[in-house]
Design a protein around this motif. Sequence first.
Motif, mmCIF file in Angstrom:
data_model
loop_
_atom_site.group_PDB
_atom_site.id
_atom_site.type_symbol
_atom_site.label_atom_id
_atom_site.label_comp_id
_atom_site.label_asym_id
_atom_site.label_seq_id
_atom_site.Cartn_x
_atom_site.Cartn_y
_atom_site.Cartn_z
ATOM 1 N N THR A 1 0.837 -1.202 0.000
ATOM 2 C CA THR A 1 0.000 0.000 0.000
ATOM 3 C C THR A 1 0.870 1.250 0.000
ATOM 4 O OG1 THR A 1 -1.758 -1.161 1.161
ATOM 5 C CG2 THR A 1 -1.796 1.230 1.261
ATOM 6 N N ASP A 2 1.912 1.266 0.838
ATOM 7 C CA ASP A 2 2.810 2.420 0.897
ATOM 8 C C ASP A 2 3.517 2.651 -0.430
ATOM 9 O OD1 ASP A 2 2.080 2.735 3.537
ATOM 10 O OD2 ASP A 2 3.901 1.792 4.346
ATOM 11 N N VAL A 3 4.017 1.577 -1.030
ATOM 12 C CA VAL A 3 4.714 1.698 -2.315
ATOM 13 C C VAL A 3 3.756 2.204 -3.393
ATOM 14 C CG1 VAL A 3 5.812 0.362 -4.159
ATOM 15 C CG2 VAL A 3 6.501 0.016 -1.791
ATOM 16 N N ALA A 4 2.532 1.708 -3.394
ATOM 17 C CA ALA A 4 1.550 2.139 -4.394
ATOM 18 C C ALA A 4 1.222 3.622 -4.227
ATOM 19 C CB ALA A 4 0.285 1.292 -4.285
ATOM 20 N N LYS A 5 1.101 4.086 -2.985
ATOM 21 C CA LYS A 5 0.818 5.503 -2.746
ATOM 22 C C LYS A 5 1.970 6.374 -3.230
ATOM 23 C CE LYS A 5 -2.317 4.986 1.165
ATOM 24 N NZ LYS A 5 -2.496 5.178 2.616
ATOM 25 N N GLN A 6 3.208 5.959 -2.941
ATOM 26 C CA GLN A 6 4.380 6.726 -3.383
ATOM 27 C C GLN A 6 4.469 6.760 -4.903
ATOM 28 O OE1 GLN A 6 7.689 4.882 -1.423
ATOM 29 N NE2 GLN A 6 7.205 5.772 0.578
ATOM 30 N N ALA A 7 4.231 5.624 -5.529
ATOM 31 C CA ALA A 7 4.287 5.566 -6.991
ATOM 32 C C ALA A 7 3.193 6.432 -7.606
ATOM 33 C CB ALA A 7 4.150 4.127 -7.472
ATOM 34 N N GLY A 8 2.019 6.420 -7.000
ATOM 35 C CA GLY A 8 0.924 7.246 -7.505
ATOM 36 C C GLY A 8 1.234 8.725 -7.390
ATOM 37 N N ALA A 9 1.823 9.133 -6.264
ATOM 38 C CA ALA A 9 2.174 10.538 -6.077
ATOM 39 C C ALA A 9 3.245 10.967 -7.083
ATOM 40 C CB ALA A 9 2.655 10.776 -4.656
ATOM 41 N N ALA A 10 4.243 10.113 -7.290
ATOM 42 C CA ALA A 10 5.307 10.432 -8.248
ATOM 43 C C ALA A 10 4.744 10.532 -9.661
ATOM 44 C CB ALA A 10 6.404 9.382 -8.184
ATOM 45 N N ALA A 11 3.870 9.625 -10.017
ATOM 46 C CA ALA A 11 3.265 9.655 -11.355
ATOM 47 C C ALA A 11 2.419 10.907 -11.531
ATOM 48 C CB ALA A 11 2.427 8.401 -11.580
ATOM 49 N N GLN A 12 1.685 11.276 -10.493
ATOM 50 C CA GLN A 12 0.834 12.464 -10.571
ATOM 51 C C GLN A 12 1.690 13.714 -10.773
ATOM 52 O OE1 GLN A 12 -1.647 12.971 -7.151
ATOM 53 N NE2 GLN A 12 -3.072 14.304 -8.202
ATOM 54 N N GLU A 13 2.827 13.805 -10.072
ATOM 55 C CA GLU A 13 3.725 14.951 -10.249
ATOM 56 C C GLU A 13 4.266 15.010 -11.674
ATOM 57 O OE1 GLU A 13 6.851 15.062 -7.356
ATOM 58 O OE2 GLU A 13 5.451 14.814 -5.687
ATOM 59 N N LYS A 14 4.691 13.864 -12.194
ATOM 60 C CA LYS A 14 5.260 13.845 -13.539
ATOM 61 C C LYS A 14 4.219 14.187 -14.599
ATOM 62 C CE LYS A 14 9.116 10.797 -12.606
ATOM 63 N NZ LYS A 14 9.820 9.578 -12.970
ATOM 64 N N VAL A 15 3.022 13.673 -14.436
ATOM 65 C CA VAL A 15 1.959 13.970 -15.403
ATOM 66 C C VAL A 15 1.599 15.447 -15.331
ATOM 67 C CG1 VAL A 15 -0.479 13.564 -15.915
ATOM 68 C CG2 VAL A 15 1.040 11.640 -15.519
ATOM 69 N N GLY A 16 1.526 15.989 -14.129
ATOM 70 C CA GLY A 16 1.218 17.412 -13.984
ATOM 71 C C GLY A 16 2.280 18.288 -14.623
ATOM 72 N N ALA A 17 3.552 17.943 -14.420
ATOM 73 C CA ALA A 17 4.637 18.717 -15.019
ATOM 74 C C ALA A 17 4.597 18.617 -16.545
ATOM 75 C CB ALA A 17 5.977 18.231 -14.491
ATOM 76 N N ALA A 18 4.360 17.421 -17.052
ATOM 77 C CA ALA A 18 4.307 17.240 -18.500
ATOM 78 C C ALA A 18 3.121 17.993 -19.098
ATOM 79 C CB ALA A 18 4.218 15.758 -18.848
ATOM 80 N N ALA A 19 1.983 17.947 -18.420
ATOM 81 C CA ALA A 19 0.795 18.656 -18.916
ATOM 82 C C ALA A 19 1.042 20.162 -18.928
ATOM 83 C CB ALA A 19 -0.415 18.315 -18.058
ATOM 84 N N GLY A 20 1.687 20.676 -17.894
ATOM 85 C CA GLY A 20 1.993 22.105 -17.860
ATOM 86 C C GLY A 20 2.935 22.502 -18.975
ATOM 87 N N SER A 21 3.929 21.664 -19.236
ATOM 88 C CA SER A 21 4.878 21.939 -20.301
ATOM 89 C C SER A 21 4.187 21.927 -21.662
ATOM 90 C CB SER A 21 5.991 20.901 -20.266
ATOM 91 O OG SER A 21 6.860 21.071 -21.353
ATOM 92 N N VAL A 22 3.351 20.952 -21.889
ATOM 93 C CA VAL A 22 2.627 20.864 -23.158
ATOM 94 C C VAL A 22 1.684 22.051 -23.306
ATOM 95 C CG1 VAL A 22 0.884 19.537 -24.408
ATOM 96 C CG2 VAL A 22 2.829 18.373 -23.386
ATOM 97 N N ALA A 23 0.993 22.407 -22.231
ATOM 98 C CA ALA A 23 0.070 23.543 -22.297
ATOM 99 C C ALA A 23 0.827 24.824 -22.617
ATOM 100 C CB ALA A 23 -0.685 23.674 -20.987
ATOM 101 N N GLY A 24 1.996 25.011 -22.008
ATOM 102 C CA GLY A 24 2.797 26.193 -22.296
ATOM 103 C C GLY A 24 3.251 26.235 -23.742
ATOM 104 N N THR A 25 3.676 25.097 -24.263
ATOM 105 C CA THR A 25 4.105 25.031 -25.660
ATOM 106 C C THR A 25 2.950 25.332 -26.599
ATOM 107 O OG1 THR A 25 5.775 23.392 -25.084
ATOM 108 C CG2 THR A 25 5.153 23.532 -27.404
ATOM 109 N N VAL A 26 1.789 24.772 -26.322
ATOM 110 C CA VAL A 26 0.614 25.008 -27.167
ATOM 111 C C VAL A 26 0.212 26.472 -27.106
ATOM 112 C CG1 VAL A 26 -1.838 24.496 -27.438
ATOM 113 C CG2 VAL A 26 -0.208 22.646 -27.077
ATOM 114 N N ARG A 27 0.221 27.050 -25.912
ATOM 115 C CA ARG A 27 -0.144 28.467 -25.779
ATOM 116 C C ARG A 27 0.809 29.348 -26.582
ATOM 117 N NH1 ARG A 27 -0.386 27.635 -20.018
ATOM 118 N NH2 ARG A 27 -2.493 27.026 -19.516
#
Length: 115
Positions: free
Chosen positions: A54-80
């Motif tokens: 459970t702990d490992v899954a929570k950590q992996a989920g948080a890390a994935a969420q951070e990476k997806v958020g950063a990638a989405a922000g980067s893509v949004a900035g490029t598109v803008r």
Amino acid sequence: MMGKVLFLAAGAAGYVLGARAGRERYEQISSVASRAWGNPKVQQKVGDLEGKATDVAKQAGAAAQEKVGAAAGSVAGTVRSKVGGGSGGSADDGDSGDSGAAPLGEQHHTRMPTD
């Protein structure tokens, strides 16, 4: 003809005896496995592993969420910067934050051909 009958009788007897021995062996193995699974030490280890998983899954989920958020922000900035750079208003300087820029749908309207 007698050989065929004898062969079939021997085959049938072997099948019946094998099936009985197979079932008995299956029950024996199943009983041992049930006792092992019900052992308090085994259950303690299972509980520990569930907690770790459970702990490992929570950590992996948080890390994935951070990476997806950063990638989405980067893509949004490029598109803008590519789509809304010259349409009046402030152009994005390349940072991925929302610096007052209008949403993409309000910056640029393209009509798609309908065939």
